[in-house]
Design a protein around this motif. Structure first.
Motif: not given
Length: 231
Positions: A25-28, A16-21
């Motif tokens: 980064q994709a949004l950035e 879950t935390t990997f997906a959030i990170r």
């Protein structure tokens, strides 16, 4: 066989935390593209090149250089103008590693010990350690060149102003006298050092010091640029 519920929760939390990170980064990257900022296209290395272990932290001179993909770990001391290049590893987890002024550890080289029983590594001043070389628990005198892909075993002492030819293998506890050229596997004396080679040994580390200064400036500029975009 039933999966341990605790391990299942740990796995779920990690994913879950990997997906959030990754989503962040994709949004950035998307936001940077929309704003016309392309810093995201530069390779940002997440690796930490200088790292403590337990209670031991590297002692790094302000004028030394550690490449972003290199690793300096634990009880390591880098002298003024020393440089650790890309993918090189200097490990002071078992024993201490001392690297003198203006010495350079070139790309993909390894310097360190193999166990807690290994001798400390001492590298003098103005030493050049070639690409892919392996130095384990040894002492290297000043103004020396260690060739590419050389392997120097534990307990070896290499005298000052010496050349160890590329691809050489020096057996444990071997003593290489000063001002000699060694080659082979196992390595043996090839000949005495020439006067012209002594001049080369003195000039090579200075060239690496100048080059490391250029790379250091580039890395510092990139870091400032990334900090600016992060604000």
């Amino acid at each position: 066989m039933a999966l341990n519920p605790f391990n299942l929760l740990k796995t779920l939390a990690w994913r879950t935390t990997f997906a959030i990170r990754e989503s962040g980064q994709a949004l950035e990257r998307l936001g940077c593209q929309m704003q016309g900022i392309y810093s995201h296209e530069e390779i940002i290395n997440r690796h930490t090149p200088i790292s403590p272990i337990k209670y031991d932290a590297p002692q790094i001179s302000n004028s030394s250089f550690v490449a972003p993909s290199g690793l300096v770990l634990g009880k390591v001391s880098l002298g003024e103008g020393a440089s650790i290049w890309y993918n090189a590893v200097v490990r002071g987890d078992y024993g201490t590693v001392t690297i003198g002024k203006n010495s350079n550890i070139q790309d993909s080289a390894y310097v360190g010990a193999c166990s807690e029983f290994s001798p400390s590594v001492v590298i003098g001043e103005n030493v050049s350690v070639g690409h892919g070389a392996v130095l384990k628990g040894c002492t290297i005198g000043s103004n020396t060149l260690i060739g590419m892909n050389t392997v120097i075993s534990e307990g070896v002492q290499v005298g000052a102003s010496s050349i160890i030819a590329a691809g050489a293998y020096i057996e444990e506890n071997t003593v290489v006298p000063p001002n000699e050229v060694w080659a082979g596997s196992p390595a043996k004396k090839l000949r005495d050092l020439k006067a012209s080679e002594k001049d080369y040994l003195r000039s090579l580390p200075e060239r690496y010091r100048e080059l490391s200064g250029q790379h250091k400036e580039i890395m510092e500029l990139l870091e400032l640029k990334q900090q600016e975009y992060a604000c």
